[in-house]
Motif scaffolding. Structure first.
Motif, PDB file in Angstrom:
ATOM      1  N   ILE A 271      51.782  40.901 -62.717  1.00  0.00           N
ATOM      2  CA  ILE A 271      51.047  39.666 -63.011  1.00  0.00           C
ATOM      3  C   ILE A 271      49.812  39.558 -62.113  1.00  0.00           C
ATOM      4  N   ALA A 272      49.989  39.880 -60.823  1.00  0.00           N
ATOM      5  CA  ALA A 272      48.857  39.830 -59.888  1.00  0.00           C
ATOM      6  C   ALA A 272      47.746  40.773 -60.341  1.00  0.00           C
ATOM      7  N   ASP A 273      48.106  41.999 -60.727  1.00  0.00           N
ATOM      8  CA  ASP A 273      47.106  42.966 -61.176  1.00  0.00           C
ATOM      9  C   ASP A 273      46.509  42.576 -62.522  1.00  0.00           C
ATOM     10  N   PHE A 274      47.337  42.009 -63.412  1.00  0.00           N
ATOM     11  CA  PHE A 274      46.864  41.627 -64.750  1.00  0.00           C
ATOM     12  C   PHE A 274      45.824  40.507 -64.661  1.00  0.00           C
ATOM     13  N   VAL A 275      46.096  39.497 -63.854  1.00  0.00           N
ATOM     14  CA  VAL A 275      45.142  38.392 -63.699  1.00  0.00           C
ATOM     15  C   VAL A 275      43.828  38.907 -63.114  1.00  0.00           C
ATOM     16  N   PHE A 276      43.941  39.834 -62.165  1.00  0.00           N
ATOM     17  CA  PHE A 276      42.734  40.369 -61.544  1.00  0.00           C
ATOM     18  C   PHE A 276      41.871  41.128 -62.551  1.00  0.00           C
ATOM     19  N   VAL A 277      42.488  42.030 -63.343  1.00  0.00           N
ATOM     20  CA  VAL A 277      41.684  42.832 -64.269  1.00  0.00           C
ATOM     21  C   VAL A 277      41.064  41.972 -65.370  1.00  0.00           C
ATOM     22  N   LEU A 278      41.659  40.812 -65.668  1.00  0.00           N
ATOM     23  CA  LEU A 278      41.055  39.912 -66.643  1.00  0.00           C
ATOM     24  C   LEU A 278      39.697  39.403 -66.169  1.00  0.00           C
ATOM     25  N   PHE A 279      39.479  39.376 -64.846  1.00  0.00           N
ATOM     26  CA  PHE A 279      38.201  38.909 -64.303  1.00  0.00           C
ATOM     27  C   PHE A 279      37.207  40.055 -64.100  1.00  0.00           C
ATOM     28  N   LEU A 280      37.624  41.292 -64.318  1.00  0.00           N
ATOM     29  CA  LEU A 280      36.724  42.424 -64.107  1.00  0.00           C
ATOM     30  C   LEU A 280      35.483  42.404 -64.998  1.00  0.00           C
ATOM     31  N   PRO A 281      35.523  41.887 -66.240  1.00  0.00           N
ATOM     32  CA  PRO A 281      34.288  41.830 -67.035  1.00  0.00           C
ATOM     33  C   PRO A 281      33.141  41.097 -66.337  1.00  0.00           C
ATOM     34  N   PHE A 282      33.457  40.098 -65.505  1.00  0.00           N
ATOM     35  CA  PHE A 282      32.400  39.412 -64.762  1.00  0.00           C
ATOM     36  C   PHE A 282      31.720  40.387 -63.794  1.00  0.00           C
ATOM     37  N   SER A 283      32.516  41.213 -63.119  1.00  0.00           N
ATOM     38  CA  SER A 283      31.958  42.199 -62.198  1.00  0.00           C
ATOM     39  C   SER A 283      31.196  43.278 -62.944  1.00  0.00           C
ATOM     40  N   ILE A 284      31.699  43.677 -64.105  1.00  0.00           N
ATOM     41  CA  ILE A 284      31.001  44.682 -64.908  1.00  0.00           C
ATOM     42  C   ILE A 284      29.633  44.164 -65.343  1.00  0.00           C
ATOM     43  N   ASP A 285      29.597  42.919 -65.809  1.00  0.00           N
ATOM     44  CA  ASP A 285      28.326  42.307 -66.208  1.00  0.00           C
ATOM     45  C   ASP A 285      27.384  42.205 -65.016  1.00  0.00           C
ATOM     46  N   TYR A 286      27.931  41.867 -63.863  1.00  0.00           N
ATOM     47  CA  TYR A 286      27.134  41.739 -62.629  1.00  0.00           C
ATOM     48  C   TYR A 286      26.458  43.066 -62.292  1.00  0.00           C
ATOM     49  N   VAL A 287      27.201  44.166 -62.389  1.00  0.00           N
ATOM     50  CA  VAL A 287      26.660  45.482 -62.082  1.00  0.00           C
ATOM     51  C   VAL A 287      25.612  45.891 -63.112  1.00  0.00           C
ATOM     52  N   LEU A 288      25.922  45.683 -64.390  1.00  0.00           N
ATOM     53  CA  LEU A 288      25.012  46.117 -65.447  1.00  0.00           C
ATOM     54  C   LEU A 288      23.712  45.327 -65.461  1.00  0.00           C
ATOM     55  N   ARG A 289      23.740  44.105 -64.938  1.00  0.00           N
ATOM     56  CA  ARG A 289      22.519  43.304 -64.828  1.00  0.00           C
ATOM     57  C   ARG A 289      21.797  43.573 -63.509  1.00  0.00           C
ATOM     58  N   ASP A 290      22.130  44.697 -62.876  1.00  0.00           N
ATOM     59  CA  ASP A 290      21.509  45.049 -61.591  1.00  0.00           C
ATOM     60  C   ASP A 290      21.791  43.977 -60.548  1.00  0.00           C
ATOM     61  N   PHE A 291      23.059  43.500 -60.542  1.00  0.00           N
ATOM     62  CA  PHE A 291      23.550  42.519 -59.582  1.00  0.00           C
ATOM     63  C   PHE A 291      22.780  41.205 -59.639  1.00  0.00           C
ATOM     64  N   HIS A 292      22.721  40.686 -60.866  1.00  0.00           N
ATOM     65  CA  HIS A 292      22.174  39.355 -61.112  1.00  0.00           C
ATOM     66  C   HIS A 292      23.300  38.496 -61.689  1.00  0.00           C
ATOM     67  N   TRP A 293      23.716  37.481 -60.945  1.00  0.00           N
ATOM     68  CA  TRP A 293      24.878  36.659 -61.317  1.00  0.00           C
ATOM     69  C   TRP A 293      24.423  35.511 -62.212  1.00  0.00           C
ATOM     70  N   ILE A 294      24.992  35.435 -63.428  1.00  0.00           N
ATOM     71  CA  ILE A 294      24.559  34.425 -64.398  1.00  0.00           C
ATOM     72  C   ILE A 294      25.640  33.379 -64.675  1.00  0.00           C
ATOM     73  N   PHE A 295      26.775  33.469 -63.987  1.00  0.00           N
ATOM     74  CA  PHE A 295      27.919  32.637 -64.350  1.00  0.00           C
ATOM     75  C   PHE A 295      28.070  31.378 -63.488  1.00  0.00           C
ATOM     76  N   GLY A 296      27.159  31.156 -62.577  1.00  0.00           N
ATOM     77  CA  GLY A 296      27.187  29.927 -61.806  1.00  0.00           C
ATOM     78  C   GLY A 296      28.003  30.016 -60.526  1.00  0.00           C
ATOM     79  N   LYS A 297      27.893  28.965 -59.736  1.00  0.00           N
ATOM     80  CA  LYS A 297      28.512  28.936 -58.407  1.00  0.00           C
ATOM     81  C   LYS A 297      30.033  28.895 -58.482  1.00  0.00           C
ATOM     82  N   MET A 298      30.601  28.107 -59.394  1.00  0.00           N
ATOM     83  CA  MET A 298      32.053  27.967 -59.458  1.00  0.00           C
ATOM     84  C   MET A 298      32.726  29.281 -59.860  1.00  0.00           C
ATOM     85  N   MET A 299      32.143  30.000 -60.813  1.00  0.00           N
ATOM     86  CA  MET A 299      32.715  31.290 -61.205  1.00  0.00           C
ATOM     87  C   MET A 299      32.534  32.320 -60.110  1.00  0.00           C
TER      88      MET A 299
END
Length: 357
Positions: free
Chosen positions: A80-108
């Motif tokens: 469960i710990a690993d499953f919840v974590f990998v569900l958030f990996l798309p945010f990190s993938i998007d962050y990397v692909l945008r050349d580390f530009h965060w578009i999801f706001g402060k709370m995310m």
């Protein structure tokens, strides 16, 4: 959102993928480290795909397809710990692909880092409990039979989740976003306008807590319990290591191999407050070490399948049942469709005429 001048930004500390965004050149400009970005994105994508499928299958098997035991509870909560974590990996993938530009706001930004840190603490604490439980169940049989049960295991799991939540809470406090060089960066904001020295103190405190509680203490506990178990096995012929115990050993070894580089670079990062001697090493090494640590979230299910014959048999049986049920439903659906198409169709007038006759 914060905005900072270059002079202030250089003093901010980096955690979790914040090295390797850009590299400062002698001319004062910045060049992208595209190779590191591509490698990180590939590893994150692979970890996401394998992690969702693998951990989801482990959760399904331990929750619905196997007998509820103490061991299954440990494995289920670890998955469960690993499953919840990998569900958030798309945010990190998007962050990397945008050349580390965060578009999801402060709370995310806060939540993403919080989930990542909580995964690390929960995983290592569950592995520590697994190691201790293995030692107790094999060596102290009388105590194990008296006190080791499913209800107490769930209480231990609840305590581990609460502890992990508390240890990860600094991410909810210090994680922040700033606009720098026309990009929004998600980072650890340890600044205190009234006391500049607090930046160093807070950074050292967070890294020390994470290294000691998230690595050194669990590693010492697991090592000691493993050595004691090995000694007991050599002294007594009645103690035998089963396949589950070997699987636990492999999972523990994989965790520490994946996380050792990350904690090493975290400690090396503390030198940045005094010298930039290791800056180039951190720029290259930290993203790769973080990628390896993140990849650990999809390793455990692979080890379960490779090392445990019972798990392989259960997964194969579940997969075959799922395939049979799917094919049966598809066959019934096709038959119903063919039957509907074979029946003659009548117009409303024909239907009325037939009813009159």
């Amino acid at each position: 959102m914060m905005a900072q001048e270059d002079g202030d930004y250089v003093n901010d500390t980096y955690e979790y993928m914040e090295y390797g965004y850009v590299e400062e050149t002698k001319a004062g400009g910045y060049t992208q480290r595209e190779t590191l970005h591509i490698i990180s994105a590939i590893i994150y994508s692979l970890a996401f795909t394998l992690g969702v499928i693998g951990n989801g299958m482990v959760i399904w098997v331990t929750a619905f397809k196997s007998k509820r035991t103490v061991n299954s509870i440990w494995l289920q909560n670890l998955a469960i710990a690993d499953f919840v974590f990998v569900l958030f990996l798309p945010f990190s993938i998007d962050y990397v692909l945008r050349d580390f530009h965060w578009i999801f706001g402060k709370m995310m930004c806060k939540l993403n880092s919080f989930v990542c840190t909580m995964n690390m603490y929960a995983s290592v604490l569950f592995l520590t409990v697994l190691s201790l439980d293995r030692y107790i169940s094999l060596v102290h049989l009388n105590w194990s039979e008296r006190y080791r049960n499913v209800r107490r295991a769930w209480w231990v799991c609840a305590l581990i989740w609460f502890t992990s939540f508390c240890l990860s809470s600094p991410a909810l406090i210090f994680r922040d976003v700033i606009e720098h060089n026309e990009k929004v960066v998600c980072f650890n904001n340890f600044h205190d306008e009234d006391n500049k020295h607090m930046l160093v103190v807070r950074h050292i405190a967070m890294v020390s807590l994470r290294t000691i509680v998230g690595f050194l203490l669990p590693f010492a506990t697991i090592t000691i319990s493993g050595v004691l178990l090995a000694i007991k096995m050599r002294q007594s012929d009645s103690v035998r290591v089963n396949s589950f115990s070997r699987t636990v050993s492999a999972v523990i070894l994989a965790f520490f191999l994946c996380w050792v580089p990350f904690h090493t670079f975290s400690l090396m990062e503390l030198s940045m407050h005094h010298t930039t001697y290791l800056h180039s090493v951190l720029i290259v090494g930290f993203p790769l070490a973080t990628s390896l640590a993140f990849f650990n979230s999809c390793v455990n299910p692979i080890l379960y399948v490779l090392l445990t014959k019972k798990v392989r048999k259960l997964v194969r049986k579940s997969f075959l049942n799922f395939t049979k049920n799917s094919l049966r439903e598809l066959s019934q659906s096709v038959s119903a469709t063919e039957l509907d198409s074979a029946l003659p169709s009548f117009s409303p007038e024909e239907t009325t005429a037939n009813s009159c006759v």
